[in-house]
Design a protein around this motif. Sequence first.
Motif, PDB file in Angstrom:
ATOM      1  N   GLN A   1       0.839  -1.192   0.000  1.00  0.00           N
ATOM      2  CA  GLN A   1       0.000   0.000   0.000  1.00  0.00           C
ATOM      3  C   GLN A   1       0.882   1.253   0.000  1.00  0.00           C
ATOM      4  O   GLN A   1       0.535   2.256  -0.621  1.00  0.00           O
ATOM      5  N   GLY A   2       2.017   1.181   0.689  1.00  0.00           N
ATOM      6  CA  GLY A   2       2.969   2.291   0.681  1.00  0.00           C
ATOM      7  C   GLY A   2       3.521   2.540  -0.706  1.00  0.00           C
ATOM      8  O   GLY A   2       3.729   3.688  -1.112  1.00  0.00           O
ATOM      9  N   LEU A   3       3.746   1.472  -1.451  1.00  0.00           N
ATOM     10  CA  LEU A   3       4.216   1.600  -2.832  1.00  0.00           C
ATOM     11  C   LEU A   3       3.192   2.369  -3.664  1.00  0.00           C
ATOM     12  O   LEU A   3       3.545   3.241  -4.443  1.00  0.00           O
ATOM     13  N   GLN A   4       1.935   2.051  -3.475  1.00  0.00           N
ATOM     14  CA  GLN A   4       0.885   2.734  -4.236  1.00  0.00           C
ATOM     15  C   GLN A   4       0.841   4.216  -3.904  1.00  0.00           C
ATOM     16  O   GLN A   4       0.569   5.044  -4.768  1.00  0.00           O
ATOM     17  N   VAL A   5       1.136   4.575  -2.666  1.00  0.00           N
ATOM     18  CA  VAL A   5       1.086   5.976  -2.246  1.00  0.00           C
ATOM     19  C   VAL A   5       2.348   6.726  -2.661  1.00  0.00           C
ATOM     20  O   VAL A   5       2.285   7.834  -3.187  1.00  0.00           O
ATOM     21  N   ALA A   6       3.517   6.113  -2.459  1.00  0.00           N
ATOM     22  CA  ALA A   6       4.786   6.807  -2.673  1.00  0.00           C
ATOM     23  C   ALA A   6       5.301   6.723  -4.101  1.00  0.00           C
ATOM     24  O   ALA A   6       6.159   7.503  -4.487  1.00  0.00           O
ATOM     25  N   GLY A   7       4.823   5.781  -4.858  1.00  0.00           N
ATOM     26  CA  GLY A   7       5.274   5.640  -6.235  1.00  0.00           C
ATOM     27  C   GLY A   7       6.658   5.032  -6.342  1.00  0.00           C
ATOM     28  O   GLY A   7       7.125   4.328  -5.456  1.00  0.00           O
ATOM     29  N   ALA A   8       7.350   5.330  -7.415  1.00  0.00           N
ATOM     30  CA  ALA A   8       8.631   4.694  -7.737  1.00  0.00           C
ATOM     31  C   ALA A   8       9.718   4.984  -6.706  1.00  0.00           C
ATOM     32  O   ALA A   8      10.617   4.166  -6.503  1.00  0.00           O
ATOM     33  N   ASP A   9       9.668   6.133  -6.040  1.00  0.00           N
ATOM     34  CA  ASP A   9      10.686   6.460  -5.038  1.00  0.00           C
ATOM     35  C   ASP A   9      10.695   5.456  -3.890  1.00  0.00           C
ATOM     36  O   ASP A   9      11.704   5.273  -3.220  1.00  0.00           O
ATOM     37  N   TRP A  10       9.577   4.823  -3.663  1.00  0.00           N
ATOM     38  CA  TRP A  10       9.437   3.832  -2.598  1.00  0.00           C
ATOM     39  C   TRP A  10      10.498   2.746  -2.725  1.00  0.00           C
ATOM     40  O   TRP A  10      11.117   2.363  -1.742  1.00  0.00           O
ATOM     41  N   ALA A  11      10.725   2.263  -3.930  1.00  0.00           N
ATOM     42  CA  ALA A  11      11.655   1.158  -4.160  1.00  0.00           C
ATOM     43  C   ALA A  11      13.105   1.555  -3.936  1.00  0.00           C
ATOM     44  O   ALA A  11      13.956   0.696  -3.719  1.00  0.00           O
ATOM     45  N   ASN A  12      13.414   2.832  -3.946  1.00  0.00           N
ATOM     46  CA  ASN A  12      14.788   3.294  -3.767  1.00  0.00           C
ATOM     47  C   ASN A  12      15.139   3.590  -2.315  1.00  0.00           C
ATOM     48  O   ASN A  12      16.281   3.920  -2.024  1.00  0.00           O
ATOM     49  N   ASP A  13      14.184   3.470  -1.417  1.00  0.00           N
ATOM     50  CA  ASP A  13      14.413   3.762   0.000  1.00  0.00           C
ATOM     51  C   ASP A  13      15.098   2.564   0.655  1.00  0.00           C
ATOM     52  O   ASP A  13      14.540   1.470   0.689  1.00  0.00           O
ATOM     53  N   PRO A  14      16.316   2.737   1.211  1.00  0.00           N
ATOM     54  CA  PRO A  14      17.031   1.606   1.806  1.00  0.00           C
ATOM     55  C   PRO A  14      16.338   1.038   3.040  1.00  0.00           C
ATOM     56  O   PRO A  14      16.463  -0.153   3.328  1.00  0.00           O
ATOM     57  N   VAL A  15      15.597   1.859   3.750  1.00  0.00           N
ATOM     58  CA  VAL A  15      14.873   1.360   4.926  1.00  0.00           C
ATOM     59  C   VAL A  15      13.740   0.440   4.486  1.00  0.00           C
ATOM     60  O   VAL A  15      13.513  -0.618   5.085  1.00  0.00           O
ATOM     61  N   ILE A  16      13.053   0.816   3.424  1.00  0.00           N
ATOM     62  CA  ILE A  16      11.992  -0.036   2.876  1.00  0.00           C
ATOM     63  C   ILE A  16      12.600  -1.364   2.415  1.00  0.00           C
ATOM     64  O   ILE A  16      12.073  -2.439   2.707  1.00  0.00           O
ATOM     65  N   GLY A  17      13.724  -1.298   1.709  1.00  0.00           N
ATOM     66  CA  GLY A  17      14.389  -2.518   1.242  1.00  0.00           C
ATOM     67  C   GLY A  17      14.784  -3.423   2.395  1.00  0.00           C
ATOM     68  O   GLY A  17      14.598  -4.646   2.337  1.00  0.00           O
ATOM     69  N   ALA A  18      15.309  -2.850   3.452  1.00  0.00           N
ATOM     70  CA  ALA A  18      15.699  -3.643   4.625  1.00  0.00           C
ATOM     71  C   ALA A  18      14.475  -4.272   5.283  1.00  0.00           C
ATOM     72  O   ALA A  18      14.516  -5.428   5.716  1.00  0.00           O
ATOM     73  N   GLY A  19      13.386  -3.524   5.336  1.00  0.00           N
ATOM     74  CA  GLY A  19      12.159  -4.058   5.928  1.00  0.00           C
ATOM     75  C   GLY A  19      11.590  -5.216   5.134  1.00  0.00           C
ATOM     76  O   GLY A  19      11.173  -6.234   5.697  1.00  0.00           O
ATOM     77  N   ILE A  20      11.573  -5.082   3.818  1.00  0.00           N
ATOM     78  CA  ILE A  20      11.071  -6.162   2.962  1.00  0.00           C
ATOM     79  C   ILE A  20      11.966  -7.395   3.099  1.00  0.00           C
ATOM     80  O   ILE A  20      11.475  -8.524   3.203  1.00  0.00           O
ATOM     81  N   THR A  21      13.273  -7.177   3.130  1.00  0.00           N
ATOM     82  CA  THR A  21      14.204  -8.290   3.313  1.00  0.00           C
ATOM     83  C   THR A  21      13.929  -9.006   4.629  1.00  0.00           C
ATOM     84  O   THR A  21      13.915 -10.236   4.693  1.00  0.00           O
TER      85      THR A  21
END
Length: 73
Positions: free
Chosen positions: A23-43
């Motif tokens: 849902q955050g991806l839908q709100v933040a758009g493409a920049d979401w995927a470049n956030d290292p904190v988001i990447g660490a959380g998904i990992t």
Amino acid sequence: MAGHARNAFHLRQAKNYAIQAMQGLQVAGADWANDPVIGAGITHLVEVCAEHMGNIARDIQEKYLNPPATTDF
């Protein structure tokens, strides 16, 4: 059975967090995927799922080898 309940709880929790992340991806758009904190959380979510799925008894895993396709996330 307590182990099964614990694994099920953690897998449900990881699923809920993954839904929130998508849902955050839908709100933040493409920049979401470049956030290292988001990447660490998904990992971390993937690691939690792998750990708890590995604790599920083999006979239960075999029962659900081909689960029905769902789109409820």
